[in-house]
Design a protein around this motif. Structure first.
Motif, PDB file in Angstrom:
ATOM      1  N   SER A  92      29.443  33.011  42.928  1.00  0.00           N
ATOM      2  CA  SER A  92      30.626  33.758  43.367  1.00  0.00           C
ATOM      3  C   SER A  92      31.903  33.065  42.917  1.00  0.00           C
ATOM      4  O   SER A  92      32.888  33.714  42.550  1.00  0.00           O
ATOM      5  CB  SER A  92      30.619  33.898  44.890  1.00  0.00           C
ATOM      6  N   ALA A  93      31.869  31.745  42.930  1.00  0.00           N
ATOM      7  CA  ALA A  93      33.043  30.983  42.502  1.00  0.00           C
ATOM      8  C   ALA A  93      33.336  31.203  41.019  1.00  0.00           C
ATOM      9  O   ALA A  93      34.501  31.260  40.600  1.00  0.00           O
ATOM     10  CB  ALA A  93      32.838  29.498  42.784  1.00  0.00           C
ATOM     11  N   VAL A  94      32.273  31.348  40.207  1.00  0.00           N
ATOM     12  CA  VAL A  94      32.465  31.613  38.779  1.00  0.00           C
ATOM     13  C   VAL A  94      33.155  32.953  38.587  1.00  0.00           C
ATOM     14  O   VAL A  94      34.111  33.084  37.811  1.00  0.00           O
ATOM     15  CB  VAL A  94      31.119  31.581  38.040  1.00  0.00           C
ATOM     16  N   PHE A  95      32.683  33.986  39.300  1.00  0.00           N
ATOM     17  CA  PHE A  95      33.294  35.303  39.175  1.00  0.00           C
ATOM     18  C   PHE A  95      34.743  35.274  39.655  1.00  0.00           C
ATOM     19  O   PHE A  95      35.624  35.899  39.045  1.00  0.00           O
ATOM     20  CB  PHE A  95      32.485  36.329  39.971  1.00  0.00           C
ATOM     21  N   ALA A  96      34.998  34.546  40.744  1.00  0.00           N
ATOM     22  CA  ALA A  96      36.361  34.440  41.246  1.00  0.00           C
ATOM     23  C   ALA A  96      37.257  33.720  40.249  1.00  0.00           C
ATOM     24  O   ALA A  96      38.430  34.080  40.062  1.00  0.00           O
ATOM     25  CB  ALA A  96      36.364  33.709  42.587  1.00  0.00           C
ATOM     26  N   ALA A  97      36.696  32.708  39.569  1.00  0.00           N
ATOM     27  CA  ALA A  97      37.476  31.933  38.606  1.00  0.00           C
ATOM     28  C   ALA A  97      37.892  32.775  37.407  1.00  0.00           C
ATOM     29  O   ALA A  97      39.032  32.682  36.938  1.00  0.00           O
ATOM     30  CB  ALA A  97      36.680  30.711  38.150  1.00  0.00           C
ATOM     31  N   VAL A  98      36.972  33.600  36.899  1.00  0.00           N
ATOM     32  CA  VAL A  98      37.341  34.426  35.745  1.00  0.00           C
ATOM     33  C   VAL A  98      38.349  35.487  36.146  1.00  0.00           C
ATOM     34  O   VAL A  98      39.228  35.858  35.353  1.00  0.00           O
ATOM     35  CB  VAL A  98      36.104  35.052  35.067  1.00  0.00           C
ATOM     36  N   CYS A  99      38.251  35.978  37.378  1.00  0.00           N
ATOM     37  CA  CYS A  99      39.244  36.954  37.850  1.00  0.00           C
ATOM     38  C   CYS A  99      40.622  36.308  37.960  1.00  0.00           C
ATOM     39  O   CYS A  99      41.637  36.891  37.567  1.00  0.00           O
ATOM     40  CB  CYS A  99      38.819  37.533  39.197  1.00  0.00           C
ATOM     41  N   ALA A 100      40.662  35.080  38.481  1.00  0.00           N
ATOM     42  CA  ALA A 100      41.930  34.371  38.579  1.00  0.00           C
ATOM     43  C   ALA A 100      42.499  34.076  37.195  1.00  0.00           C
ATOM     44  O   ALA A 100      43.715  34.169  36.975  1.00  0.00           O
ATOM     45  CB  ALA A 100      41.738  33.075  39.357  1.00  0.00           C
ATOM     46  N   ALA A 101      41.618  33.753  36.246  1.00  0.00           N
ATOM     47  CA  ALA A 101      42.076  33.447  34.887  1.00  0.00           C
ATOM     48  C   ALA A 101      42.698  34.667  34.227  1.00  0.00           C
ATOM     49  O   ALA A 101      43.663  34.539  33.453  1.00  0.00           O
ATOM     50  CB  ALA A 101      40.908  32.924  34.056  1.00  0.00           C
ATOM     51  N   MET A 102      42.170  35.856  34.530  1.00  0.00           N
ATOM     52  CA  MET A 102      42.726  37.072  33.932  1.00  0.00           C
ATOM     53  C   MET A 102      44.139  37.355  34.427  1.00  0.00           C
ATOM     54  O   MET A 102      44.872  38.133  33.821  1.00  0.00           O
ATOM     55  CB  MET A 102      41.810  38.266  34.222  1.00  0.00           C
ATOM     56  N   ARG A 103      44.531  36.718  35.499  1.00  0.00           N
ATOM     57  CA  ARG A 103      45.863  36.939  36.048  1.00  0.00           C
ATOM     58  C   ARG A 103      46.944  36.269  35.205  1.00  0.00           C
ATOM     59  O   ARG A 103      48.048  36.792  35.064  1.00  0.00           O
ATOM     60  CB  ARG A 103      45.908  36.413  37.483  1.00  0.00           C
ATOM     61  N   ASP A 104      46.638  35.097  34.631  1.00  0.00           N
ATOM     62  CA  ASP A 104      47.706  34.375  33.940  1.00  0.00           C
ATOM     63  C   ASP A 104      47.271  33.683  32.652  1.00  0.00           C
ATOM     64  O   ASP A 104      48.077  33.018  32.012  1.00  0.00           O
ATOM     65  CB  ASP A 104      48.342  33.344  34.875  1.00  0.00           C
ATOM     66  N   GLU A 105      46.005  33.808  32.270  1.00  0.00           N
ATOM     67  CA  GLU A 105      45.543  33.155  31.047  1.00  0.00           C
ATOM     68  C   GLU A 105      45.647  34.104  29.855  1.00  0.00           C
ATOM     69  O   GLU A 105      45.413  35.310  30.003  1.00  0.00           O
ATOM     70  CB  GLU A 105      44.074  32.725  31.217  1.00  0.00           C
ATOM     71  N   PRO A 106      46.002  33.591  28.669  1.00  0.00           N
ATOM     72  CA  PRO A 106      45.971  34.446  27.481  1.00  0.00           C
ATOM     73  C   PRO A 106      44.590  35.055  27.301  1.00  0.00           C
ATOM     74  O   PRO A 106      43.573  34.385  27.497  1.00  0.00           O
ATOM     75  CB  PRO A 106      46.305  33.483  26.338  1.00  0.00           C
ATOM     76  N   MET A 107      44.552  36.343  26.945  1.00  0.00           N
ATOM     77  CA  MET A 107      43.261  37.016  26.835  1.00  0.00           C
ATOM     78  C   MET A 107      43.344  38.112  25.781  1.00  0.00           C
ATOM     79  O   MET A 107      44.427  38.552  25.394  1.00  0.00           O
ATOM     80  CB  MET A 107      42.845  37.608  28.180  1.00  0.00           C
ATOM     81  N   ARG A 108      42.191  38.517  25.318  1.00  0.00           N
ATOM     82  CA  ARG A 108      42.063  39.694  24.459  1.00  0.00           C
ATOM     83  C   ARG A 108      41.311  40.755  25.245  1.00  0.00           C
ATOM     84  O   ARG A 108      40.386  40.448  26.001  1.00  0.00           O
ATOM     85  CB  ARG A 108      41.284  39.374  23.180  1.00  0.00           C
ATOM     86  N   ILE A 109      41.689  41.991  25.066  1.00  0.00           N
ATOM     87  CA  ILE A 109      41.050  43.073  25.796  1.00  0.00           C
ATOM     88  C   ILE A 109      40.663  44.190  24.840  1.00  0.00           C
ATOM     89  O   ILE A 109      41.395  44.497  23.889  1.00  0.00           O
ATOM     90  CB  ILE A 109      41.968  43.604  26.923  1.00  0.00           C
ATOM     91  N   ARG A 110      39.482  44.762  25.064  1.00  0.00           N
ATOM     92  CA  ARG A 110      39.016  45.900  24.273  1.00  0.00           C
ATOM     93  C   ARG A 110      38.536  46.976  25.244  1.00  0.00           C
ATOM     94  O   ARG A 110      37.578  46.753  25.987  1.00  0.00           O
ATOM     95  CB  ARG A 110      37.879  45.482  23.332  1.00  0.00           C
ATOM     96  N   TYR A 111      39.192  48.100  25.223  1.00  0.00           N
ATOM     97  CA  TYR A 111      38.864  49.161  26.166  1.00  0.00           C
ATOM     98  C   TYR A 111      37.534  49.816  25.819  1.00  0.00           C
ATOM     99  O   TYR A 111      37.190  49.996  24.643  1.00  0.00           O
ATOM    100  CB  TYR A 111      39.977  50.206  26.193  1.00  0.00           C
ATOM    101  N   GLU A 112      36.788  50.141  26.861  1.00  0.00           N
ATOM    102  CA  GLU A 112      35.496  50.799  26.742  1.00  0.00           C
ATOM    103  C   GLU A 112      35.447  51.941  27.749  1.00  0.00           C
ATOM    104  O   GLU A 112      36.213  51.964  28.712  1.00  0.00           O
ATOM    105  CB  GLU A 112      34.359  49.811  27.040  1.00  0.00           C
ATOM    106  N   PRO A 113      34.531  52.909  27.580  1.00  0.00           N
ATOM    107  CA  PRO A 113      34.410  53.987  28.576  1.00  0.00           C
ATOM    108  C   PRO A 113      34.188  53.471  29.997  1.00  0.00           C
ATOM    109  O   PRO A 113      34.664  54.068  30.962  1.00  0.00           O
ATOM    110  CB  PRO A 113      33.201  54.783  28.072  1.00  0.00           C
ATOM    111  N   PHE A 114      33.493  52.317  30.148  1.00  0.00           N
ATOM    112  CA  PHE A 114      33.242  51.785  31.487  1.00  0.00           C
ATOM    113  C   PHE A 114      34.451  51.037  32.053  1.00  0.00           C
ATOM    114  O   PHE A 114      34.535  50.779  33.239  1.00  0.00           O
ATOM    115  CB  PHE A 114      32.035  50.853  31.491  1.00  0.00           C
TER     116      PHE A 114
END
Length: 452
Positions: free
Chosen positions: A42-64
């Protein structure tokens, strides 16, 4: 880069793939994540969610929803639509109910940057030779442009022996300039100090290391263990993330524990296990003598549990660089069906991004002439990399790899969603057509049909 965003929640996460996947013949997350405690998971999932808040990222939209790449966390996250919206983003036309559903672009492409190699490995899947060719740098950079435009997240440089190119670090930087994570695989043979320094440009370097000592020569046909070990040590000393690739043959499997012990002592932080496949020089009757025995194949699942218990499970509270991660290639998934533990945790395999055959799906390969193949072991299609974005969904050879043609035994298997029927390269070689993997332990007539 973006400014701080609102936070997605762990329940918005569909799947997480951890690690850079530094290999030119496989894709997927690390299997030892299945052994994390519920709290740590659970901590891993929480960490990636927190990282998406302020970390540089690439995003690719999908139907899901979207795939989100977090470079600093070495994570690829499948996020549902609500999670994407929580980031203040929207999939637009891709989320429209009238949008035509098409196969997603690959997450990772294995890019052949040379067909040269002097090693002469007996089981080389590309039959690479010393007099091979190097595509011009301009062609490779054009291929990287096409990968960027298609939304590819990772490029695995392979060959041949990639370090034979003098411009390898420049190519790694060219990938980074396009927002693509570069990784590479090398044998370590004949690599100068200068070129070792250049390998620091990669997010991860994997060294081919099938066995320690004299066993290496029994597996590969030449004595390359010392060169591989030297490469591991020198890369680790330079602060490079280093993994080892171990191809599982009957001989290497017998010595697997001591090989891993030696590699981790040298400083390797990741172990990638690869299935021996009948392609290139291995596409002959010798394959049947080299592949895992039925008993070895059936024991892989329990061996993975043993190894992760020793090297990863009890280190779950340690720093990341204090753990050894284990990764298996997509062709090995059928062997897990012999172990009740993995059958019971099939949904967790999906949740942690560990999948079976990804050829023509999340994975593709670019051959030395620029043509796209479903994976590194498959014959090339007529689709050129420059047309990847347009042609990936409709190419008939890629679509053939995506189709599931299974046997009755597969329908009732808990691993079907993950395994997808096993390795098509193995199946086609043995049976002459696509179908369920004949080496899967669930196919009880395997021993009668296939030479041992």
């Amino acid at each position: 880069m973006t400014n701080q965003r609102a936070a997605a929640k762990p329940e918005h996460v569909i799947a997480v793939r951890l690690g850079h996947g530094a290999n030119c013949s496989s894709i997927g997350s690390v299997v030892d994540t299945l052994f994390l405690s519920a709290a740590v998971g659970s901590a891993v999932f929480a960490a990636v969610c927190a990282a998406m808040r302020d970390e540089p990222m690439r995003i690719r939209y999908e139907p899901f929803g979207a795939w989100v790449k977090l470079e600093h966390h070495a994570a690829l996250v499948a996020l549902d639509r609500d999670g994407v919206r929580a980031l203040g983003l929207d999939g637009g036309a891709i989320w429209s109910s009238s949008a035509r559903a098409e196969p997603s672009m690959p997450l990772e492409i294995h890019l052949a940057v040379t067909s040269r190699c002097a090693a002469g490995c007996e089981g080389c899947y590309l039959d690479a030779r010393p007099n091979g060719v190097d595509p011009p740098r301009s062609e490779i950079e054009a291929a990287l442009d096409a990968l960027r435009d298609a939304g590819v997240f990772t490029v695995a440089f392979g060959g041949g022996e990639p370090t034979l190119r003098d411009d390898l670090s420049a190519l790694a930087n060219a990938a980074r300039d396009r927002g693509i994570t570069p990784v590479v695989t090398t044998s370590g043979l004949g690599v100068s100090e200068r070129k070792i320094e250049h390998l620091k440009a990669f997010a991860q370097v994997n060294v081919s290391y099938d066995a320690a000592g004299e066993t290496y020569a029994k597996v590969r046909g030449f004595g390359g263990a010392a060169a591989a070990e030297s490469m591991i040590s020198k890369l680790v000393a330079r602060g490079v993330n280093v993994g080892v690739n171990i191809v599982l043959t009957r001989t290497s499997f017998e010595h697997l524990r001591e090989t891993i012990e030696r590699a981790t002592t040298l400083g390797a932080s990741e172990v990638q296990l690869l299935r021996y496949k009948p392609q290139g020089r291995a596409r002959s009757l010798s394959y049947f003598a080299e592949r895992l025995s039925p008993e070895q194949a059936c024991s892989l699942g329990s061996l993975l549990r043993e190894l992760t218990d020793k090297y990863a499970k009890h280190a779950e509270h340690a720093k990341d660089n204090g753990r050894v991660r284990f990764r298996i290639d997509c062709a090995l998934l059928p062997f897990l069906s012999a172990d009740a533990y993995w059958l019971d945790h099939a949904e967790m395999l999906v949740r942690w991004g560990v999948f079976g055959c990804e050829a023509g799906r999340a994975l593709g390969a670019t051959c030395i002439d620029g043509r796209i193949a479903p994976c590194s072991f498959a014959p090339p299609t007529n689709l050129h990399v420059r047309d990847l974005r347009r042609g990936w969904p409709s190419d008939p050879d890629l679509r053939r790899f995506r189709d599931l043609q299974l046997q009755a035994e597969c329908a009732s298997c808990m691993l079907l969603r993950v395994c997808r029927g096993g390795c098509k390269i193995v199946t086609e070689f043995i049976t002459g057509s696509f179908g369920a993997d004949p080496e899967c332990p669930r196919l009880s007539d395997r021993a009668n049909e296939i030479p041992r």
